[in-house]
Design a protein around this motif. Structure first.
Motif, PDB file in Angstrom:
ATOM      1  N   LYS A  48       0.831  -1.203   0.000  1.00 21.90           N
ATOM      2  CA  LYS A  48       0.000   0.000   0.000  1.00 21.90           C
ATOM      3  C   LYS A  48       0.867   1.255   0.000  1.00 21.90           C
ATOM      4  N   SER A  49       1.994   1.214   0.698  1.00 20.68           N
ATOM      5  CA  SER A  49       2.867   2.388   0.780  1.00 20.68           C
ATOM      6  C   SER A  49       3.406   2.772  -0.596  1.00 20.68           C
ATOM      7  N   TYR A  50       3.672   1.781  -1.447  1.00 26.94           N
ATOM      8  CA  TYR A  50       4.161   2.112  -2.792  1.00 26.94           C
ATOM      9  C   TYR A  50       3.070   2.805  -3.589  1.00 26.94           C
ATOM     10  N   VAL A  51       1.843   2.274  -3.531  1.00 23.14           N
ATOM     11  CA  VAL A  51       0.737   2.890  -4.264  1.00 23.14           C
ATOM     12  C   VAL A  51       0.517   4.317  -3.785  1.00 23.14           C
ATOM     13  N   ARG A  52       0.545   4.526  -2.469  1.00 20.95           N
ATOM     14  CA  ARG A  52       0.333   5.865  -1.910  1.00 20.95           C
ATOM     15  C   ARG A  52       1.456   6.827  -2.279  1.00 20.95           C
ATOM     16  N   SER A  53       2.626   6.293  -2.634  1.00 22.43           N
ATOM     17  CA  SER A  53       3.772   7.146  -2.933  1.00 22.43           C
ATOM     18  C   SER A  53       3.769   7.684  -4.359  1.00 22.43           C
ATOM     19  N   ARG A  54       2.861   7.178  -5.213  1.00 22.86           N
ATOM     20  CA  ARG A  54       2.854   7.559  -6.627  1.00 22.86           C
ATOM     21  C   ARG A  54       1.950   8.773  -6.866  1.00 22.86           C
ATOM     22  N   PHE A  55       2.419   9.700  -7.707  1.00 21.44           N
ATOM     23  CA  PHE A  55       1.616  10.896  -7.992  1.00 21.44           C
ATOM     24  C   PHE A  55       0.370  10.544  -8.806  1.00 21.44           C
ATOM     25  N   ASP A  56       0.377   9.373  -9.508  1.00 20.38           N
ATOM     26  CA  ASP A  56      -0.792   8.946 -10.277  1.00 20.38           C
ATOM     27  C   ASP A  56      -1.638   7.926  -9.517  1.00 20.38           C
ATOM     28  N   ARG A  57      -1.519   7.924  -8.195  1.00 15.09           N
ATOM     29  CA  ARG A  57      -2.144   6.869  -7.382  1.00 15.09           C
ATOM     30  C   ARG A  57      -3.668   6.820  -7.543  1.00 15.09           C
ATOM     31  N   ASP A  58      -4.293   7.967  -7.851  1.00 14.07           N
ATOM     32  CA  ASP A  58      -5.752   7.988  -7.973  1.00 14.07           C
ATOM     33  C   ASP A  58      -6.232   7.229  -9.206  1.00 14.07           C
ATOM     34  N   THR A  59      -5.325   6.959 -10.136  1.00 15.68           N
ATOM     35  CA  THR A  59      -5.709   6.239 -11.360  1.00 15.68           C
ATOM     36  C   THR A  59      -5.415   4.742 -11.270  1.00 15.68           C
ATOM     37  N   ILE A  60      -4.730   4.327 -10.200  1.00 18.90           N
ATOM     38  CA  ILE A  60      -4.324   2.931 -10.064  1.00 18.90           C
ATOM     39  C   ILE A  60      -5.497   2.104  -9.532  1.00 18.90           C
ATOM     40  N   MET A  61      -5.824   1.028 -10.219  1.00 14.57           N
ATOM     41  CA  MET A  61      -6.915   0.162  -9.786  1.00 14.57           C
ATOM     42  C   MET A  61      -6.385  -0.878  -8.797  1.00 14.57           C
ATOM     43  N   THR A  62      -6.897  -0.834  -7.586  1.00 14.90           N
ATOM     44  CA  THR A  62      -6.435  -1.730  -6.528  1.00 14.90           C
ATOM     45  C   THR A  62      -7.617  -2.383  -5.834  1.00 14.90           C
ATOM     46  N   ALA A  63      -7.317  -3.465  -5.133  1.00 11.14           N
ATOM     47  CA  ALA A  63      -8.305  -4.115  -4.275  1.00 11.14           C
ATOM     48  C   ALA A  63      -7.560  -4.770  -3.117  1.00 11.14           C
ATOM     49  N   THR A  64      -8.234  -4.888  -1.995  1.00 13.96           N
ATOM     50  CA  THR A  64      -7.669  -5.578  -0.840  1.00 13.96           C
ATOM     51  C   THR A  64      -7.922  -7.071  -0.982  1.00 13.96           C
ATOM     52  N   PHE A  65      -6.888  -7.871  -0.742  1.00 12.41           N
ATOM     53  CA  PHE A  65      -7.053  -9.321  -0.803  1.00 12.41           C
ATOM     54  C   PHE A  65      -8.014  -9.774   0.298  1.00 12.41           C
ATOM     55  N   GLU A  66      -8.776 -10.809  -0.025  1.00 15.36           N
ATOM     56  CA  GLU A  66      -9.680 -11.411   0.964  1.00 15.36           C
ATOM     57  C   GLU A  66      -9.371 -12.898   1.082  1.00 15.36           C
ATOM     58  N   PRO A  67      -8.710 -13.338   2.194  1.00 18.38           N
ATOM     59  CA  PRO A  67      -8.351 -12.558   3.381  1.00 18.38           C
ATOM     60  C   PRO A  67      -7.162 -11.615   3.137  1.00 18.38           C
ATOM     61  N   GLN A  68      -7.066 -10.608   4.001  1.00 20.38           N
ATOM     62  CA  GLN A  68      -6.012  -9.609   3.867  1.00 20.38           C
ATOM     63  C   GLN A  68      -4.619 -10.223   4.010  1.00 20.38           C
ATOM     64  N   ILE A  69      -3.676  -9.642   3.314  1.00 21.99           N
ATOM     65  CA  ILE A  69      -2.270 -10.004   3.471  1.00 21.99           C
ATOM     66  C   ILE A  69      -1.587  -8.812   4.135  1.00 21.99           C
ATOM     67  N   LYS A  70      -1.243  -8.959   5.399  1.00 23.63           N
ATOM     68  CA  LYS A  70      -0.703  -7.858   6.195  1.00 23.63           C
ATOM     69  C   LYS A  70       0.671  -8.220   6.754  1.00 23.63           C
ATOM     70  N   PHE A  71       1.463  -7.205   7.014  1.00 21.51           N
ATOM     71  CA  PHE A  71       2.792  -7.391   7.602  1.00 21.51           C
ATOM     72  C   PHE A  71       3.230  -6.049   8.177  1.00 21.51           C
ATOM     73  N   ASN A  72       4.368  -6.040   8.863  1.00 23.03           N
ATOM     74  CA  ASN A  72       4.869  -4.813   9.481  1.00 23.03           C
ATOM     75  C   ASN A  72       6.190  -4.384   8.859  1.00 23.03           C
ATOM     76  N   LEU A  73       6.347  -3.085   8.686  1.00 25.16           N
ATOM     77  CA  LEU A  73       7.659  -2.517   8.380  1.00 25.16           C
ATOM     78  C   LEU A  73       8.320  -2.216   9.719  1.00 25.16           C
ATOM     79  N   SER A  74       9.524  -2.740   9.932  1.00 23.60           N
ATOM     80  CA  SER A  74      10.144  -2.666  11.260  1.00 23.60           C
ATOM     81  C   SER A  74      11.639  -2.406  11.182  1.00 23.60           C
ATOM     82  N   PHE A  75      12.155  -1.809  12.263  1.00 21.17           N
ATOM     83  CA  PHE A  75      13.590  -1.806  12.498  1.00 21.17           C
ATOM     84  C   PHE A  75      13.963  -3.145  13.130  1.00 21.17           C
ATOM     85  N   VAL A  76      15.084  -3.711  12.715  1.00 22.05           N
ATOM     86  CA  VAL A  76      15.628  -4.915  13.343  1.00 22.05           C
ATOM     87  C   VAL A  76      17.089  -4.628  13.667  1.00 22.05           C
ATOM     88  N   TYR A  77      17.524  -5.035  14.857  1.00 25.15           N
ATOM     89  CA  TYR A  77      18.898  -4.752  15.275  1.00 25.15           C
ATOM     90  C   TYR A  77      19.332  -5.765  16.320  1.00 25.15           C
TER      91      TYR A  77
END
Length: 325
Positions: free
Chosen positions: A254-283
């Motif tokens: 989702k972050s990539y789609v939101r980062s595009r200036f043409d994002r309003d023209t991009i056809m997207t859908a949420t997977f059912e069931p959702q595919i979710k994950f976290n962006l994290s620092f690891v150290y």
């Protein structure tokens, strides 16, 4: 005359040994190390002569670790752990305002928010030098283990890592994987079942990339056939452009789609069931106690407290749109 210990630890022999234990293949290990196979074989035989026992043996064409090899592997990891702990302990006594910070960033991550923070961070901390390394998961974990990376920025959970004991993590934000398409029949559809995404070929990340594995696992868990992937690229922009110009589907954060200036023209859908994950620092555990690392993480928290990750992306897109006018 060198002692046995000097013969082992004053050369690259242990590095060669570790690489061979990862691939269990002399040819592959030599290629990764950038040396010839005979040179690698010579170094391993030298190590075996010093310790007085074979470290590997063959079963048919497969290479196996001997009991002595397992002992050497465990000892080598212990040595590196001690060196890393010593390095961290020394660095904990250093200044919060000087030094270097090396970030290992998963190559498939959209980095504009991280770049925006780096600019703001430098203005406040000009004596701390940041280095961004765009890496694969394996390169990130190798860098963390060898203390070449201070902070990794990657997707979690990561089931490829079995031993989390030496590491800590800190969530940056939650992420969704979105279905991306050019199919007019699907326009306006907010959710889509996995089995409905198989009527077109796909373009995706390379095999074994995190998001490629996430997709495979999601389809497997739902007992659905895997997508027919006809092209693979390492960067989301490459994947998107291929999808946009071909009759294909894909899945992107989702972050990539939101980062595009043409994002309003991009056809997207949420997977059912959702595919979710976290962006994290690891150290590595206790790495966040090093003053400059602690300060970096604290300032990043404040950066996102002022405006969250997706709001920062919105700011970037608005700036790009203004430049386009």
């Amino acid at each position: 005359m060198k002692t046995k210990q000097e013969s082992i630890f004053s050369s690259k022999t242990l590095t060669y040994f570790l690489q061979l234990t990862e691939t269990m293949n002399y040819t592959q290990a030599a290629q990764i190390l950038g040396i010839t196979q005979p040179a690698l074989t010579q170094q391993i035989k030298k190590l075996e002569r010093v310790v007085g026992a074979p470290l590997f043996y063959s079963v048919g064409k497969k290479l196996k670790l001997s009991d002595a090899g397992y002992t050497m592997l465990k000892t080598t990891h212990n040595i590196y752990d001690l060196l890393n702990e010593a390095t961290d302990e020394i660095q904990q006594a250093t200044s919060a305002n000087h030094g270097e910070i090396h970030l290992g960033i998963l190559a498939s991550i959209e980095t504009q928010v991280l770049e925006a923070f780096a600019i703001e961070y430098y203005k406040k901390n000009p004596e701390i030098h940041l280095t961004f390394h765009m890496l694969t998961r394996k390169e990130i974990w190798d860098g963390l283990e060898n203390n070449q990376i201070d902070l990794a920025i990657m997707y979690l959970p990561d089931d490829s890592i079995k031993n989390w004991k030496p590491y800590d993590s800190k969530k940056i934000m939650s992420e969704d994987l979105l279905f991306i398409h050019n199919d007019e029949e699907l326009r306006g559809k907010n959710k889509i079942k996995l089995k409905k995404t198989l009527d077109h070929p796909w373009v995706m990340y390379p095999v074994d990339y995190y998001l490629d594995q996430m997709v495979k696992e999601a389809y497997k868990n739902q007992l659905v056939d895997q997508p027919d992937i006809v092209a693979r690229f390492t960067q989301p922009g490459q994947i998107y452009r291929f999808m946009k110009n071909t009759d294909s589907y894909t899945a992107l954060p989702k972050s990539y789609v939101r980062s595009r200036f043409d994002r309003d023209t991009i056809m997207t859908a949420t997977f059912e069931p959702q595919i979710k994950f976290n962006l994290s620092f690891v150290y590595r555990t206790a790495k966040d106690q090093i003053p400059r690392i602690a300060q970096f993480l604290d300032q990043f928290d404040k950066f996102l407290e002022e405006r969250d990750y997706f709001e920062r992306l919105d700011d970037i897109v608005e700036s790009q749109q203004k430049l386009q006018k």
